[in-house]
Design a protein around this motif. Structure first.
Motif, PDB file in Angstrom:
ATOM      1  N   ALA A   1       0.830  -1.207   0.000  1.00 58.13           N
ATOM      2  CA  ALA A   1       0.000   0.000   0.000  1.00 58.13           C
ATOM      3  C   ALA A   1       0.864   1.256   0.000  1.00 58.13           C
ATOM      4  N   ALA A   2       1.968   1.228   0.754  1.00 64.11           N
ATOM      5  CA  ALA A   2       2.852   2.387   0.819  1.00 64.11           C
ATOM      6  C   ALA A   2       3.463   2.685  -0.542  1.00 64.11           C
ATOM      7  N   TYR A   3       3.836   1.632  -1.273  1.00 63.90           N
ATOM      8  CA  TYR A   3       4.398   1.832  -2.609  1.00 63.90           C
ATOM      9  C   TYR A   3       3.388   2.544  -3.511  1.00 63.90           C
ATOM     10  N   TYR A   4       2.166   2.037  -3.555  1.00 66.90           N
ATOM     11  CA  TYR A   4       1.168   2.627  -4.449  1.00 66.90           C
ATOM     12  C   TYR A   4       0.706   3.997  -3.960  1.00 66.90           C
ATOM     13  N   GLY A   5       0.724   4.219  -2.633  1.00 69.72           N
ATOM     14  CA  GLY A   5       0.446   5.559  -2.135  1.00 69.72           C
ATOM     15  C   GLY A   5       1.491   6.546  -2.621  1.00 69.72           C
TER      16      GLY A   5
ATOM     17  N   PHE B   1       7.292   3.892   0.297  1.00 69.88           N
ATOM     18  CA  PHE B   1       6.556   5.076  -0.145  1.00 69.88           C
ATOM     19  C   PHE B   1       7.436   5.933  -1.061  1.00 69.88           C
TER      20      PHE B   1
ATOM     21  N   GLY C   1      -3.086  -4.615  -7.578  1.00 71.56           N
ATOM     22  CA  GLY C   1      -2.156  -4.171  -6.550  1.00 71.56           C
ATOM     23  C   GLY C   1      -1.958  -5.198  -5.459  1.00 71.56           C
TER      24      GLY C   1
ATOM     25  N   SER D   1       1.548  -7.374  -5.094  1.00 70.40           N
ATOM     26  CA  SER D   1       2.276  -7.090  -3.854  1.00 70.40           C
ATOM     27  C   SER D   1       2.465  -8.333  -2.986  1.00 70.40           C
TER      28      SER D   1
ATOM     29  N   GLY E   1      -4.217   3.790  -8.836  1.00 71.88           N
ATOM     30  CA  GLY E   1      -3.295   3.862  -7.715  1.00 71.88           C
ATOM     31  C   GLY E   1      -4.003   3.810  -6.378  1.00 71.88           C
ATOM     32  N   ALA E   2      -5.169   4.457  -6.288  1.00 75.19           N
ATOM     33  CA  ALA E   2      -5.942   4.420  -5.046  1.00 75.19           C
ATOM     34  C   ALA E   2      -6.402   3.003  -4.739  1.00 75.19           C
TER      35      ALA E   2
ATOM     36  N   SER F   1      -4.980   0.291  -5.785  1.00 71.58           N
ATOM     37  CA  SER F   1      -3.783  -0.493  -5.478  1.00 71.58           C
ATOM     38  C   SER F   1      -3.264  -0.214  -4.075  1.00 71.58           C
ATOM     39  N   THR F   2      -3.593   0.955  -3.536  1.00 73.49           N
ATOM     40  CA  THR F   2      -3.206   1.276  -2.162  1.00 73.49           C
ATOM     41  C   THR F   2      -4.098   0.552  -1.164  1.00 73.49           C
TER      42      THR F   2
END
Length: 454
Positions: A58-62, A112, A225, A229, A344-345, A347-348
């Motif tokens: 989640a941090a990556y996609y955020g 992130f 995502g 992940s 992206g949202a 995927s987060t």
């Protein structure tokens, strides 16, 4: 509708101006693919909690979403070449910091930052390729870019099998690949493109324009995502080795790469939402089978993972293509950016939901979340098909592998000409009609010119 090219250009001629950039991109994604699989596997080996491993995704996609918003300003400040070198250097440094500062909070911060830097690199590469391509060569250049991207990620994920998981070697290999990626770009003699404009994101406008695309982008991000992940962690939890986990993760990406074109081209002849409905239904079926992976042979699990990637990863492409069918040319960049941010949202959120499900149910929770997301998407798409017709053929655009791929939607290719038809003026979503552009200013200008001529 894209105007047919009148000048034939060889593939070599089309790629020559961007060869250095494509080589750098290939090296970048080799390192990125390795890090994508290495980080969650190493996190599990370090004893991180399941929820933290999900939060790493989640941090990556955020960070990816934030990077999309700030990329134009970074490029405007430093230019494409220096910004590329700077962002790649940051990702390379992060690869070395992971084993030096082992800790859940630290790794969340690192992921992130990696997501933000990779996102900015995506914008740099895609805007550069787009500007250096003409109407005659854009399709070949962008399709080659997408193929290189997926191929490099697939090979990079297999790099986990080359060294022991514990230790510094795999992170060093990742850093080497990322560092070398900056060399061909930094040494290129090609002129860099002009800075790209920033665009606003209006989720209400996108929802009103194409609700099916809006939900499709978010749901596909949730599915893709979470699986990208956590698929390696899922495999290890199901009783397979680290090497086998890397193979499964690569099989999912490879399947998704091969599924893009057949699904996309099929949607050119049918209602794209119908093809998306088939994709969602097949995703539900395969996800249910994968929930029983621990009772299957490794060959069967890899085959199912490949098939799952084949039918699931194209879902974003189909949603994006449907959105573009309803989009005016002057709104294309905004809609493309909005779709990418929705992806992206999703995927987060996806990895967090999947990690919670894996805590409660075990490894099978990953594909339970994917099945629920795909099922919900399928139901929504089915309802939309009943209440709204597809756009008229005259305003539909041909499937574009580059502009609709999740890895290639940050900066869309240009649409040269769009023929507007009012045949479907009785659709229920009147405000979403592509023929609602206010032509009064243009008509006034035309009248003025006529008066001058008289």
């Amino acid at each position: 509708m894209v105007i047919a090219a009148t000048t034939k250009v060889s593939l070599g001629g089309a790629l020559k101006p961007v060869t250095a950039l494509l080589i750098g991109t290939a090296l970048l994604y080799l390192g990125y693919g390795l890090q994508t699989t290495l980080v969650p596997l190493r996190a599990e080996a370090e004893g991180f909690s399941q929820i933290t491993i999900g939060l790493l995704g989640a941090a990556y996609y955020g960070g990816f979403v934030v990077g999309c918003l700030f990329a134009p300003y970074v490029i405007m400040r430093a230019g494409h070449i220096r910004a590329f070198a700077a962002m790649v250097s940051c990702v390379s440094a992060a690869a070395l910091v992971f084993p030096l500062a082992v800790g859940e909070v630290q790794w969340l911060v690192f992921r992130f930052l990696v997501g933000a830097c990779i996102s900015i690199v995506l914008v740099i590469v895609e805007s550069w390729l787009n500007e250096k391509s003409s109407a005659e060569t854009r399709g070949a250049v962008m399709s080659t870019y997408i193929i290189i991207t997926y191929g490099a990620i697939t090979v990079g994920q297999l790099g986990v099998t080359t060294q022991p998981l514990d230790g510094f070697a795999l992170f060093s290999l990742c850093s080497i690949l990322l560092s070398v990626a900056a060399v061909p770009v930094a040494l290129t003699r090609a002129t860099q493109p002009a800075p790209i404009p920033s665009v606003q994101f209006r989720p209400g406008h996108l929802w009103h324009l194409a609700p099916a695309a809006f939900v499709g982008a978010f749901a596909s991000g949730l599915m893709i995502g979470s699986v990208l992940s956590l698929s390696a962690v899922f495999a290890v939890g199901s009783g397979f080795t680290t090497g086998e986990a890397a193979v499964l993760a690569s099989a999912v990406v490879l399947g998704g790469a091969l599924g893009q074109y057949p699904f996309g081209r099929t949607s050119d002849y049918l209602d794209r939402r119908l093809v998306l409905l088939v994709s969602a239904g097949a995703s539900v079926t395969l996800a249910i089978f994968l929930m029983a992976a621990s009772a299957m042979s490794f060959t069967m699990v890899v085959s199912l993972g490949f098939a799952f990637g084949f039918v699931t990863l194209p879902s974003y492409s189909l949603a994006a293509a449907h959105a573009y069918d309803w989009t005016e040319p002057h709104d294309l960049v905004e809609v493309s950016a909005g779709m990418n941010l929705l992806f992206g949202a999703g995927s987060t959120v996806g990895p967090v939901m999947a990690s919670v499900a894996m805590i409660v149910m075990g490894p099978s929770g990953l594909f339970l979340v994917a099945a629920i997301a795909a099922g919900g998407l399928g139901v929504f798409i089915g309802l939309r098909i009943l209440v709204r017709r597809r756009p008229a053929d005259a305003i539909r655009t041909d499937f574009d592998l580059y502009a609709t791929a999740a890895l290639g939607a940050v900066v869309p290719g240009e649409i040269e000409e769009l023929v507007v038809s009012s045949d479907d003026s009785d659709d229920d979503d009147v405000a979403a009609e592509p023929a609602t552009v206010d032509t009064a200013p243009a008509e006034a200008d035309m009248k003025l010119e006529t008066e001058k001529a008289d």
